[in-house]
Design a protein around this motif. Structure first.
Motif, PDB file in Angstrom:
ATOM      1  N   GLY A 192      37.037  33.772  37.131  1.00  0.00           N
ATOM      2  CA  GLY A 192      37.005  32.447  37.404  1.00  0.00           C
ATOM      3  C   GLY A 192      36.039  31.749  38.792  1.00  0.00           C
ATOM      4  N   SER A 193      36.295  30.556  39.098  1.00  0.00           N
ATOM      5  CA  SER A 193      35.397  30.138  40.202  1.00  0.00           C
ATOM      6  C   SER A 193      35.883  30.533  41.594  1.00  0.00           C
ATOM      7  CB  SER A 193      35.378  28.421  40.241  1.00  0.00           C
ATOM      8  OG  SER A 193      34.806  28.003  41.208  1.00  0.00           O
ATOM      9  N   ARG A 194      34.745  30.942  42.211  1.00  0.00           N
ATOM     10  CA  ARG A 194      35.161  31.619  43.758  1.00  0.00           C
ATOM     11  C   ARG A 194      34.112  31.370  44.798  1.00  0.00           C
ATOM     12  NH1 ARG A 194      33.864  38.062  44.167  1.00  0.00           N
ATOM     13  NH2 ARG A 194      31.717  37.933  43.556  1.00  0.00           N
ATOM     14  N   VAL A 203      30.956  29.633  42.739  1.00  0.00           N
ATOM     15  CA  VAL A 203      30.266  30.061  41.704  1.00  0.00           C
ATOM     16  C   VAL A 203      31.440  30.774  40.758  1.00  0.00           C
ATOM     17  CG1 VAL A 203      27.932  30.629  42.820  1.00  0.00           C
ATOM     18  CG2 VAL A 203      29.731  32.408  42.776  1.00  0.00           C
ATOM     19  N   MET A 204      30.794  31.041  39.503  1.00  0.00           N
ATOM     20  CA  MET A 204      31.705  31.515  38.470  1.00  0.00           C
ATOM     21  C   MET A 204      31.679  32.947  38.643  1.00  0.00           C
ATOM     22  SD  MET A 204      33.780  30.954  35.964  1.00  0.00           S
ATOM     23  CE  MET A 204      34.797  32.064  34.641  1.00  0.00           C
ATOM     24  N   HIS A 205      32.917  33.567  38.651  1.00  0.00           N
ATOM     25  CA  HIS A 205      32.948  35.094  38.888  1.00  0.00           C
ATOM     26  C   HIS A 205      33.290  35.478  37.290  1.00  0.00           C
ATOM     27  CE1 HIS A 205      35.129  38.899  40.269  1.00  0.00           C
ATOM     28  NE2 HIS A 205      33.616  39.037  40.390  1.00  0.00           N
TER      29      HIS A 205
END
Length: 305
Positions: A192-194, A203-205
């Motif tokens: 998810g986003s982090r 950013v998207m992980h």
């Protein structure tokens, strides 16, 4: 004129007088005809006797054959009834399996609804068209029933082959679906986003980071084929496994890879070791699950605690 009688002379031994007997020709004729009649009757009686004896022997053989055929016919009826009952059970089991698997059967036009009878209705009778046998069925009728049983057996075989293929495919799907932890450690970053640890940007992980000691074992979460083993930018040493059904898993920052492209792997197989290669802040495993190229939360594919 021809003589109408014959004289039979009997000359005894010694001095006894000669005896004469007069036999009429008509008498001899009657005796001859009588003898011929007796001989004819005897021959006729003998021929009749042998014919009667032969007929009796043939009738006995026919009776024995008839008894044998009756016994065989009874056995055939019993076998047909047994086969019919078995096919009935197989068909009911087939319907239940199709109800469970939601598979349709256009040949029978089966409805894939509940298999139990509805309230107020009775269950189907045990005897069906295949088990309703009578002791008076003719061989022709039995042959017709055998033909129908043969056709039904062929149809059931095809149906069961279809079910077997379905369950085999499901078995393969289950074996190919990731379901275990690829490495044991602690999750430092979820899917998810982090915040990026280098840029501090959100950013998207696309995967899960599992921190673990350097060299910790990495396991294949399910059966599959290695399709990539090498360096990939900031992920360092990377493995990619294709599990089929559009499912692929990726393993990044590895210190060591124990398999190469083209190798087959099984669930639980030791395939690599945790490392710190590429763009990494410490030893950990970057683990991704993609379905048809779209990233998924790896936690959905982990059934272990």
């Amino acid at each position: 004129m021809a003589k109408k009688s014959f004289t039979l002379m009997v000359i005894p031994d010694h001095d006894a007088p000669v005896k004469r007997y007069t036999i009429q020709r008509s008498f001899l004729t009657q005796v001859g005809m009588g003898l011929m009649l007796v001989v004819g009757l005897g021959v006729g009686a003998s021929v009749h006797y042998f014919q009667v004896a032969a007929d009796a022997s043939e009738n006995r053989i026919l009776r024995e054959e008839n008894l044998t055929l009756r016994s065989q016919l009874k056995s055939v009826r019993e076998r047909i009834e047994h086969i019919g009952s078995t096919l009935d059970r197989v068909e009911r089991f087939d319907q239940k399996l199709r109800a469970v698997t939601l598979l349709s059967d256009p040949q029978r036009n089966l409805a894939m609804g509940p298999t139990e009878p509805e309230a107020g209705t009775s269950a189907p009778a045990t005897d069906t068209q295949f088990t309703q046998l009578t002791s008076t069925e003719t061989p022709k009728a039995l042959m017709g029933r055998l033909d129908r049983l043969s056709a039904e057996a062929t149809r059931q075989e095809q149906s069961l082959q279809e079910l077997q293929a379905y369950f085999q495919d499901q078995k393969s799907l289950l074996a190919s679906t990731p379901s275990i932890w690829p490495a044991r450690g602690w999750v430092t970053s979820d899917f998810g986003s982090r915040l990026d640890p280098y840029t501090a940007d959100r950013v998207m992980h696309g995967g899960m980071d599992i921190a673990a000691p350097h060299g910790k074992e990495v396991f294949a979460p399910s059966d599959g084929t290695v399709v990539f083993a090498g360096l990939e930018g900031g992920y360092g040493n990377v493995l990619v496994i294709d599990h089929g059904y559009g499912i692929k898993t990726r393993y990044g920052h590895l210190s060591k890879m124990l398999v190469k492209a083209g190798d087959k792997v099984k669930r639980g197989m030791h395939i690599a070791a945790v490392g710190n290669t590429g763009r990494s802040t410490g030893p950990h495993l970057h683990y991704e699950v993609r379905v048809n190229g779209i990233g998924q939360n790896p936690r959905k594919f982990i059934l272990e605690e």
